[in-house]
Structure formats: structure tokens, C-alpha cells
Design a protein around this motif. Structure first.
Motif, PDB file in Angstrom:
ATOM      1  N   ILE A  91       0.845  -1.196   0.000  1.00 14.06           N
ATOM      2  CA  ILE A  91       0.000   0.000   0.000  1.00 14.06           C
ATOM      3  C   ILE A  91       0.878   1.243   0.000  1.00 14.06           C
ATOM      4  CG2 ILE A  91      -1.651   1.362   1.350  1.00 14.06           C
ATOM      5  CD1 ILE A  91      -2.871  -1.322   2.242  1.00 14.06           C
ATOM      6  N   VAL A 131      -5.638   7.517  -9.869  1.00 14.59           N
ATOM      7  CA  VAL A 131      -6.062   6.882  -8.620  1.00 14.59           C
ATOM      8  C   VAL A 131      -6.925   7.809  -7.777  1.00 14.59           C
ATOM      9  CG1 VAL A 131      -4.255   5.141  -8.371  1.00 14.59           C
ATOM     10  CG2 VAL A 131      -3.824   7.479  -7.617  1.00 14.59           C
ATOM     11  N   LYS A 155      -4.081   6.936  -0.036  1.00 13.07           N
ATOM     12  CA  LYS A 155      -3.401   5.652  -0.169  1.00 13.07           C
ATOM     13  C   LYS A 155      -3.912   4.895  -1.374  1.00 13.07           C
ATOM     14  CE  LYS A 155      -2.928   5.146   4.803  1.00 13.07           C
ATOM     15  NZ  LYS A 155      -3.213   4.357   5.983  1.00 13.07           N
ATOM     16  N   TYR A 156      -3.054   4.104  -1.965  1.00 13.06           N
ATOM     17  CA  TYR A 156      -3.505   3.197  -3.023  1.00 13.06           C
ATOM     18  C   TYR A 156      -2.615   1.965  -3.018  1.00 13.06           C
ATOM     19  CZ  TYR A 156       0.388   4.999  -5.824  1.00 13.06           C
ATOM     20  OH  TYR A 156       1.630   5.349  -6.271  1.00 13.06           O
ATOM     21  N   SER A 157      -3.088   0.934  -3.676  1.00 14.77           N
ATOM     22  CA  SER A 157      -2.314  -0.302  -3.718  1.00 14.77           C
ATOM     23  C   SER A 157      -1.239  -0.188  -4.780  1.00 14.77           C
ATOM     24  CB  SER A 157      -3.220  -1.490  -4.069  1.00 14.77           C
ATOM     25  OG  SER A 157      -4.392  -1.416  -3.324  1.00 14.77           O
TER      26      SER A 157
END
Lengths: 103, 153
Positions: A15, A57, A75-77
Motif C-alpha cells: 500500500i 487513482v 493511499k492506493y495499492s
């Protein structure tokens, strides 16, 4: 224009946490100039877009109620080594973007 | 709509048109379909319905709002929204007591349901986080007491 964005992206367990600071006056258009008593014209960021490796995103629209010199975290993967681009545009047609590497 | 707001909005619209024709704004920046009406709305329900297409939402405790109980300075109120809800499409942030309640709307695309920023609050009121999850709207709110306002002045 000098770079108006500070960007930091860190990956932990798949993450990515992005933290960004932008330099902007963020005038709401409701504030008065203390000397002249006239309203200060609205001048704030309207759009913020974040792209991770060319994939959007985050796509945000902002009003004048975001604080001066905005801070944004999301946050992003994703893993280490990717790229992250942050772009903003304000209501006076100015814009800026910055690209960073995910650490 | 009364006469005053009508005048105001038509003025603003023409200002944008002038800016576009003068080449000040490239079409790319204008196209983003900035929901101006939503940001100018004076109450939360109107703001929500023009920003998200619906003003009604269900209460959900699955949305976490991290904000101070008491904000000394209303012009900088740190707010963090996170949620355990699945399929989050967008997070919209409102400050109910502001002159125009809509603060920001974040469209999330494959990113985690987490947003943190700093907002301005005119006076004590609720911070409302509206999360669009699987086509439905959920919301939670938290009261923040403001000792010095951050809007107008």
C-alpha cells in the motif's frame, strides 16, 4: 512557476501512502481586505488529480474551504519503484504538477 | 433563486467565458466539469444533491472521521476520513456550518478508502463525510468546536 508541490510516496506492504503539500493561497472569496474593506477575489484550487503509473487513482474537486497551502494524503495499492504524478488546477487557470517515485 | 444569486452566477459564468476566449484557460482545465453550483450551495442537502446526484444518505459507523474535538484555529482543521466499506467510489467532505458547506469531493479509482487533508471551518459545527459505496451513499459526522473561525473575517 517554482515547484508548488512537495510530494512523498512510500510503499509498505503493498500500500502506497502519498503525502503532498501544495503552495497556494486558497482564497475563498469571502475574506475582506482589512485596509480597503473590499472582498479579496476567490483564488483556490479546483481540481487535484493523482496518477500512479499513468492510471488515475484520485480525482478530486475542491472548494475554497480547503486550508491555505493544502495538505493531502491518500493511499492506493502499489509497490515500490512506481511513479506518482500529482496535478492541480485553480480557478484562475493556473496549474502545476509534479512527479515522484514511490519509495 | 433570488435576483442576487442569479446576477452573481451569470457574472461568474461570463467571467469564465471571457477567460476561455482570451486563451487564459486551456480546455483541458475547464473540462473537468467543476461542480460550481455544488460548491456555492448554501445548505448541505443542496450541495450534496448537486455534487453527487442525491441528497439522502444512510448513517454508517463504518466511516471513521478523525478530526479534533476542539479546533483552536478554524482555518486549519486536520481531517482524516477512512472507511471499511467496500467498493468506495468517492468520498465527499462537508462542513455543515460553513457558508457553503461543500468542502471537497474525492473520486477514488482503485485507491484505498482513505483521505486526509486540512479544511477551513467558519464556526463550530459538524464535519460530514459522505462515502459513495457500491452506488449508495453513506455518511457519518463529527462535531468540531471552533474557537477562532477560518472563513470570512
Amino acid at each position: 512557476m517554482a515547484k508548488s508541490i512537495k510530494l512523498r510516496a512510500k510503499s509498505k506492504k503493498g500500500i502506497v501512502t502519498v503525502k503532498a503539500l501544495m503552495n497556494h493561497p486558497m482564497e475563498t472569496g469571502l475574506r475582506k481586505d482589512k485596509k480597503t474593506g473590499k472582498l479579496i477575489a476567490a483564488h483556490h484550487i479546483q481540481q487535484v488529480t493523482a496518477k500512479a503509473d499513468d492510471k488515475t487513482v484520485l480525482d478530486a474537486v475542491w472548494g475554497g474551504a480547503i486550508s491555505k497551502n493544502p495538505y493531502l494524503s491518500f493511499k492506493y495499492s502499489g509497490g515500490k519503484g512506481g511513479s506518482i504524478t500529482l496535478f492541480w488546477a485553480d480557478n484562475k487557470g493556473k496549474s502545476d504538477s509534479v512527479m515522484g517515485k514511490v519509495k | 433563486m433570488n435576483r442576487r444569486t442569479l446576477l452573481k452566477s451569470s457574472l461568474a459564468a461570463s467571467a469564465v467565458a471571457v477567460a476561455v476566449s482570451a486563451g487564459l484557460m486551456t480546455p483541458v482545465q475547464v473540462l473537468a466539469a467543476y461542480p460550481k453550483a455544488a460548491f456555492e450551495a448554501k445548505d448541505s442537502a443542496t450541495a450534496l444533491s448537486s455534487a453527487l446526484g442525491s441528497g439522502s444518505y444512510e448513517h454508517s459507523d463504518g466511516i471513521k472521521i478523525k478530526a479534533p474535538d476542539i479546533a483552536e484555529n478554524g482555518s486549519v482543521v486536520p481531517v482524516t476520513i477512512s472507511t471499511a466499506l467496500a467498493d468506495v467510489e468517492s468520498i465527499t467532505l462537508l462542513s455543515e456550518s460553513n457558508a457553503s458547506p461543500l468542502v471537497a469531493s474525492f473520486k477514488l479509482d482503485g485507491s484505498q478508502a482513505y483521505v486526509s487533508t486540512r479544511i477551513k471551518m467558519g464556526k463550530t459545527g459538524n464535519v460530514v463525510a459522505v462515502v459513495k459505496s457500491a452506488g449508495k451513499l453513506f455518511a457519518n459526522k463529527k462535531e468540531v468546536k471552533v474557537t477562532i473561525g477560518g472563513c470570512g473575517g
